[in-house]
Design an enzyme around this catalytic site. Structure first.
Site, PDB file in Angstrom:
ATOM      1  N   GLY A   1       0.789  -1.182  -0.082  1.00  0.00           N
ATOM      2  CA  GLY A   1       0.048  -0.026   0.091  1.00  0.00           C
ATOM      3  C   GLY A   1       0.956   1.199  -0.285  1.00  0.00           C
TER       4      GLY A   1
ATOM      5  N   ARG B   1      13.220  10.317  -2.600  1.00  0.00           N
ATOM      6  CA  ARG B   1      14.186  11.778  -2.803  1.00  0.00           C
ATOM      7  C   ARG B   1      15.387  11.689  -2.006  1.00  0.00           C
ATOM      8  NH1 ARG B   1      14.203  16.369   0.167  1.00  0.00           N
ATOM      9  NH2 ARG B   1      14.962  18.300  -0.924  1.00  0.00           N
TER      10      ARG B   1
ATOM     11  N   ARG C   1       0.857  -4.878  -5.824  1.00  0.00           N
ATOM     12  CA  ARG C   1       1.096  -6.085  -5.094  1.00  0.00           C
ATOM     13  C   ARG C   1       1.244  -7.218  -6.161  1.00  0.00           C
ATOM     14  NH1 ARG C   1      -0.509  -4.233   0.131  1.00  0.00           N
ATOM     15  NH2 ARG C   1      -2.495  -2.840   0.061  1.00  0.00           N
ATOM     16  N   CYS C   2       2.257  -8.119  -5.835  1.00  0.00           N
ATOM     17  CA  CYS C   2       2.603  -8.903  -7.030  1.00  0.00           C
ATOM     18  C   CYS C   2       2.838 -10.351  -6.536  1.00  0.00           C
ATOM     19  CB  CYS C   2       4.107  -8.534  -7.484  1.00  0.00           C
ATOM     20  SG  CYS C   2       4.945  -9.681  -8.504  1.00  0.00           S
TER      21      CYS C   2
ATOM     22  N   ASP D   1       6.006  -5.516   6.155  1.00  0.00           N
ATOM     23  CA  ASP D   1       6.578  -6.987   6.288  1.00  0.00           C
ATOM     24  C   ASP D   1       6.491  -7.676   5.130  1.00  0.00           C
ATOM     25  OD1 ASP D   1       7.107  -6.229   8.951  1.00  0.00           O
ATOM     26  OD2 ASP D   1       5.380  -7.374   9.676  1.00  0.00           O
TER      27      ASP D   1
ATOM     28  N   THR E   1       4.287   2.260   5.759  1.00  0.00           N
ATOM     29  CA  THR E   1       2.788   1.852   5.819  1.00  0.00           C
ATOM     30  C   THR E   1       2.143   2.655   6.556  1.00  0.00           C
ATOM     31  OG1 THR E   1       1.415   0.113   6.680  1.00  0.00           O
ATOM     32  CG2 THR E   1       3.733   0.117   7.460  1.00  0.00           C
TER      33      THR E   1
ATOM     34  N   ASP F   1      -0.211   1.874   8.591  1.00  0.00           N
ATOM     35  CA  ASP F   1      -0.961   1.181   9.578  1.00  0.00           C
ATOM     36  C   ASP F   1       0.139   1.086  10.885  1.00  0.00           C
ATOM     37  OD1 ASP F   1      -2.813   0.362   8.079  1.00  0.00           O
ATOM     38  OD2 ASP F   1      -2.050  -1.751   7.370  1.00  0.00           O
TER      39      ASP F   1
ATOM     40  N   ASP G   1       2.316  -0.918  11.626  1.00  0.00           N
ATOM     41  CA  ASP G   1       2.315  -2.308  12.082  1.00  0.00           C
ATOM     42  C   ASP G   1       3.695  -2.934  11.804  1.00  0.00           C
ATOM     43  OD1 ASP G   1       1.987  -2.488   9.460  1.00  0.00           O
ATOM     44  OD2 ASP G   1       0.450  -4.222   9.364  1.00  0.00           O
TER      45      ASP G   1
ATOM     46  N   ARG H   1     -17.971  14.458  14.031  1.00  0.00           N
ATOM     47  CA  ARG H   1     -18.417  14.782  15.607  1.00  0.00           C
ATOM     48  C   ARG H   1     -19.283  15.947  15.631  1.00  0.00           C
ATOM     49  NH1 ARG H   1     -15.183  13.919  20.748  1.00  0.00           N
ATOM     50  NH2 ARG H   1     -16.444  15.296  22.223  1.00  0.00           N
TER      51      ARG H   1
ATOM     52  N   ARG I   1      -6.750  -3.146   8.702  1.00  0.00           N
ATOM     53  CA  ARG I   1      -7.270  -4.396   8.556  1.00  0.00           C
ATOM     54  C   ARG I   1      -6.432  -5.076   9.877  1.00  0.00           C
ATOM     55  NH1 ARG I   1      -6.769  -6.507   2.782  1.00  0.00           N
ATOM     56  NH2 ARG I   1      -8.160  -4.485   2.509  1.00  0.00           N
TER      57      ARG I   1
ATOM     58  N   GLU J   1     -16.175   7.283  22.216  1.00  0.00           N
ATOM     59  CA  GLU J   1     -16.562   6.598  23.397  1.00  0.00           C
ATOM     60  C   GLU J   1     -16.212   5.080  23.124  1.00  0.00           C
ATOM     61  OE1 GLU J   1     -18.275   9.338  22.069  1.00  0.00           O
ATOM     62  OE2 GLU J   1     -18.120  10.409  23.885  1.00  0.00           O
TER      63      GLU J   1
ATOM     64  N   LYS K   1     -24.913  12.833  27.199  1.00  0.00           N
ATOM     65  CA  LYS K   1     -24.107  12.929  26.204  1.00  0.00           C
ATOM     66  C   LYS K   1     -24.872  13.112  25.104  1.00  0.00           C
ATOM     67  CE  LYS K   1     -19.696  10.991  27.434  1.00  0.00           C
ATOM     68  NZ  LYS K   1     -18.380  10.765  26.610  1.00  0.00           N
TER      69      LYS K   1
HETATM   70  P1  ADP Z   1       3.338  -4.934   2.876  1.00  0.00           P
HETATM   71  O1  ADP Z   1       4.884  -4.610   2.269  1.00  0.00           O
HETATM   72  O2  ADP Z   1       2.607  -3.469   2.963  1.00  0.00           O
HETATM   73  O3  ADP Z   1       3.195  -5.532   3.813  1.00  0.00           O
HETATM   74  P2  ADP Z   1       2.081  -6.831   1.164  1.00  0.00           P
HETATM   75  O4  ADP Z   1       1.946  -7.757   2.365  1.00  0.00           O
HETATM   76  O5  ADP Z   1       0.919  -6.686   0.059  1.00  0.00           O
HETATM   77  O6  ADP Z   1       2.400  -5.289   1.564  1.00  0.00           O
HETATM   78  O7  ADP Z   1       3.153  -7.170   0.366  1.00  0.00           O
HETATM   79  C1  ADP Z   1       3.778  -6.422  -0.828  1.00  0.00           C
HETATM   80  C2  ADP Z   1       4.411  -7.299  -1.817  1.00  0.00           C
HETATM   81  O8  ADP Z   1       5.687  -8.006  -1.169  1.00  0.00           O
HETATM   82  C3  ADP Z   1       3.784  -8.496  -2.119  1.00  0.00           C
HETATM   83  O9  ADP Z   1       2.639  -8.085  -3.459  1.00  0.00           O
HETATM   84  C4  ADP Z   1       4.672  -9.365  -2.699  1.00  0.00           C
HETATM   85  O10 ADP Z   1       5.052  -8.901  -4.308  1.00  0.00           O
HETATM   86  C5  ADP Z   1       5.637  -9.202  -1.955  1.00  0.00           C
HETATM   87  N1  ADP Z   1       5.581 -10.423  -0.611  1.00  0.00           N
HETATM   88  C6  ADP Z   1       4.936 -10.270   0.161  1.00  0.00           C
HETATM   89  N2  ADP Z   1       5.015 -11.578   1.018  1.00  0.00           N
HETATM   90  C7  ADP Z   1       6.227 -11.996   0.516  1.00  0.00           C
HETATM   91  C8  ADP Z   1       7.076 -13.326   0.710  1.00  0.00           C
HETATM   92  N3  ADP Z   1       6.623 -14.035   1.697  1.00  0.00           N
HETATM   93  N4  ADP Z   1       7.910 -13.394  -0.124  1.00  0.00           N
HETATM   94  C9  ADP Z   1       8.304 -12.868  -0.993  1.00  0.00           C
HETATM   95  N5  ADP Z   1       7.595 -11.777  -1.575  1.00  0.00           N
HETATM   96  C10 ADP Z   1       6.664 -11.130  -0.729  1.00  0.00           C
HETATM   97  O1  F6P Z   2      -1.684  -1.541   4.679  1.00  0.00           O
HETATM   98  C1  F6P Z   2      -2.117  -0.257   4.499  1.00  0.00           C
HETATM   99  C2  F6P Z   2      -3.675  -0.655   4.085  1.00  0.00           C
HETATM  100  O2  F6P Z   2      -4.438   0.733   3.779  1.00  0.00           O
HETATM  101  C3  F6P Z   2      -4.669  -0.970   5.306  1.00  0.00           C
HETATM  102  O3  F6P Z   2      -4.804  -0.107   6.279  1.00  0.00           O
HETATM  103  C4  F6P Z   2      -5.698  -1.623   4.512  1.00  0.00           C
HETATM  104  O4  F6P Z   2      -6.203  -2.674   5.219  1.00  0.00           O
HETATM  105  C5  F6P Z   2      -5.005  -2.117   3.103  1.00  0.00           C
HETATM  106  O5  F6P Z   2      -3.815  -1.424   2.977  1.00  0.00           O
HETATM  107  C6  F6P Z   2      -5.799  -2.061   1.849  1.00  0.00           C
HETATM  108  O6  F6P Z   2      -5.331  -2.303   1.132  1.00  0.00           O
HETATM  109  P1  F6P Z   2      -5.622  -2.368  -0.783  1.00  0.00           P
HETATM  110  O7  F6P Z   2      -5.079  -1.161  -1.165  1.00  0.00           O
HETATM  111  O8  F6P Z   2      -5.261  -3.539  -1.306  1.00  0.00           O
HETATM  112  O9  F6P Z   2      -7.313  -2.189  -0.644  1.00  0.00           O
END
Ligand code: ADP
Ligand code: F6P
Length: 324
Positions: free
Chosen positions: A15, A25, A76-77, A107, A129, A131, A133, A158, A175, A191, A218
């Site tokens: 994302g 940059r 995403r690939c 990750d 990201t 998130d 996370d 609000r 998510r 709340e 409230k």
């Molecule tokens: P993020 O990097 O935000 O966690 P994704 O989990 O969608 O987002 O991963 C991004 C991309 O990284 C995937 O579309 C894929 O190309 C690559 N990727 C994810 N998991 C793996 C993996 N276990 N091994 C190799 N490439 C991965």
């Molecule tokens: O990881 C960033 C994020 O925006 C999450 O908060 C969300 O769940 C997800 O990506 C949405 O992904 P997509 O762009 O595939 O809908």
């Protein structure tokens, strides 16, 4: 002896997140300052496999620091999750003279970077990201912008919710991680906060809370719902039926991922990007850049991926108590 680095590549993956451009940059300009050439890889690992590779110079990253999204594009690939895809990616890097690669993402993207390093391409990950996370780091590029965008939008909801004495369910992104929801929960004075890490699906308790608060005078009730916890629109219908209080759902969606990055995101994305270029040029590989206790550090990818992170219990309890 560390491999000599003459040319590096940079890609953004997963994302998009505000501040990715500031990171690109910084990587480009710091590498050039270090005497290293830079190639940009478009659309993440998919673009690498499609050989969408461009030469970059200092001018290629002019006028981008203030822009949201990523100038390189992202994707995403699924092919890159396979051994063949990863081998092909490494071969393409070698073919284009790319000795090292900076990958900006989460990750999943780090796992791809780890695979490339196993195939002889030096790699450095940057945490990108909204998130927040990624376990090894206290800061991720984009979170600050996203959470400020969400906070401002929630303030607006609000106003109207309070004027109409309504209950509002506001769905934020995250998510699998409730950091945006937690931060907005505190900053917007919600709340109820429904986090993937904490929510027990006890809707009756929320209903009781709404009724109790209304009796105490409230005028509104804000529920912040992290994406995918519940279906906000149907939850609103159920809550309205059970409480007799008009309830509306607002899904903030992708607006949280876009927009001009905050100063904090531009600043740390720039510092982290420069740091990534430096350690890559020094010949380091299979590392991720992180922030720990206010300082920029780097970890082995394997070690970083094994780390765990969870919602801080004290902060969560404070959010609940302050919404009394
Ligand atoms: P993020 O990097 O935000 O966690 P994704 O989990 O969608 O987002 O991963 C991004 C991309 O990284 C995937 O579309 C894929 O190309 C690559 N990727 C994810 N998991 C793996 C993996 N276990 N091994 C190799 N490439 C991965
Ligand atoms: O990881 C960033 C994020 O925006 C999450 O908060 C969300 O769940 C997800 O990506 C949405 O992904 P997509 O762009 O595939 O809908």
């Amino acid at each position: 002896m560390a491999k000599e680095i003459k040319t590096i590549g940079i890609l953004t993956s997963g994302g998009d997140a505000p501040g990715m451009n500031a990171a690109i940059r910084a990587v480009v300009r710091k590498a050039i300052a270090n005497g290293v050439k830079v190639k940009g890889i478009k659309k993440g690992y998919q673009g690498l496999l499609n050989e969408e590779i461009i030469d970059m110079d200092a001018h290629s990253v002019s006028d981008v620091i203030q822009r949201g999204g990523t100038i390189l594009g992202t994707a995403r690939c699924s092919e890159f999750r396979t051994e063949e895809g990863q081998k092909k990616g490494a071969q393409i890097c070698k073919k284009h003279g790319i000795d090292g690669l900076v990958v900006v993402g989460g990750d999943g993207s780090y796992r791809g970077a780890q695979a490339l390093s196993q195939h002889g391409i030096n790699t450095i990950g940057l945490p990108g990201t909204i998130d927040l996370d990624i376990a090894c780091t206290d800061y991720t590029i984009g979170f600050d912008t996203a959470v400020n965008t969400a906070m401002q939008a929630i303030d607006k909801v609000r106003d109207t919710s309070s004027s109409h004495e309504r209950c509002s369910i506001i769905e934020v992104m995250g998510r699998n991680a409730g950091y945006i929801a937690l931060w907005c929960g505190i900053a917007n004075g919600a709340e109820d906060i429904l986090l993937p890490e904490k929510y027990d699906f006890n809707e009756q308790q929320i209903i009781n809370n709404i009724i109790k608060n209304r009796k105490r005078g409230k005028t509104h009730h804000l529920i912040i719902n992290a994406e995918d916890i519940g279906h906000s629109t149907s939850m609103a219908r159920r809550i309205e039926a059970a409480t007799g209080i008009e309830t509306r759902a607002t899904i903030l969606g992708y607006m949280q991922r876009g927009g001009s990055p905050t100063c904090k995101d531009r600043y740390w994305a720039s510092i982290m990007g420069a740091y990534a270029a430096d350690i890559l040029c020094e010949g380091k590989t299979n590392r991720v850049v992180a922030m720990k206790n206010g300082s920029i550090v780097d970890f082995d990818i394997e070690e970083a991926l094994a780390m765990q992170k969870s919602i801080d219990e004290y902060q969560y309890q404070v959010a609940r108590i302050l919404s009394m």
